[in-house]
Design a protein around this motif. Structure first.
Motif, mmCIF file in Angstrom:
data_model
loop_
_atom_site.group_PDB
_atom_site.id
_atom_site.type_symbol
_atom_site.label_atom_id
_atom_site.label_comp_id
_atom_site.label_asym_id
_atom_site.label_seq_id
_atom_site.Cartn_x
_atom_site.Cartn_y
_atom_site.Cartn_z
ATOM 1 N N SER A 73 0.837 -1.198 0.000
ATOM 2 C CA SER A 73 0.000 0.000 0.000
ATOM 3 C C SER A 73 0.872 1.247 0.000
ATOM 4 C CB SER A 73 -0.949 0.000 1.198
ATOM 5 O OG SER A 73 -0.218 0.027 2.394
ATOM 6 N N ASP A 115 0.408 5.849 0.135
ATOM 7 C CA ASP A 115 -0.400 7.061 0.212
ATOM 8 C C ASP A 115 0.156 8.065 -0.786
ATOM 9 O OD1 ASP A 115 -2.176 6.288 2.323
ATOM 10 O OD2 ASP A 115 -0.492 6.500 3.699
ATOM 11 N N TYR A 167 -4.696 10.027 -1.583
ATOM 12 C CA TYR A 167 -5.277 8.731 -1.895
ATOM 13 C C TYR A 167 -4.503 7.637 -1.170
ATOM 14 C CZ TYR A 167 -7.795 10.877 -5.756
ATOM 15 O OH TYR A 167 -8.619 11.667 -6.509
ATOM 16 N N HIS A 168 -5.225 6.612 -0.732
ATOM 17 C CA HIS A 168 -4.577 5.426 -0.173
ATOM 18 C C HIS A 168 -4.796 4.303 -1.181
ATOM 19 C CE1 HIS A 168 -2.901 2.792 2.834
ATOM 20 N NE2 HIS A 168 -3.868 1.944 2.565
#
Length: 62
Positions: free
Chosen positions: A9, A11, A15-16
Motif C-alpha cells: 500500500s 499514500d 489517496y490510499h
C-alpha cells in the motif's frame, strides 16, 4: 524465503492505494516481503499514473 504473494500500500496525493497480492519473496520467519524489479516497476508505473491523474484533476478544479 519463499515465493508467495504479499500486500502493498501507498499514500499518494490524498489517496490510499492498496494491492492485496503482489508476487514477492516472503521471509518464512518474520513475514517481510521483498519485491523483485519487475513488480517494483509495475507499482511505480501505477503510482506515476495516479500522480498524473490527480494533478490533472487538481488543475481542472482550480
Amino acid at each position: 524465503m519463499i515465493r508467495a504473494e504479499a500486500p502493498f500500500s501507498a499514500d499518494r496525493n490524498g489517496y490510499h492505494i492498496t494491492w492485496e497480492s503482489i508476487p514477492a519473496w516472503v521471509c518464512t520467519q518474520c513475514g517481510e516481503a521483498f519485491f523483485e524489479d519487475n513488480e517494483v516497476n509495475h507499482i511505480q508505473t501505477a503510482l506515476q499514473q495516479v500522480d498524473r491523474e490527480t494533478q490533472a484533476f487538481s488543475l481542472k478544479a482550480a
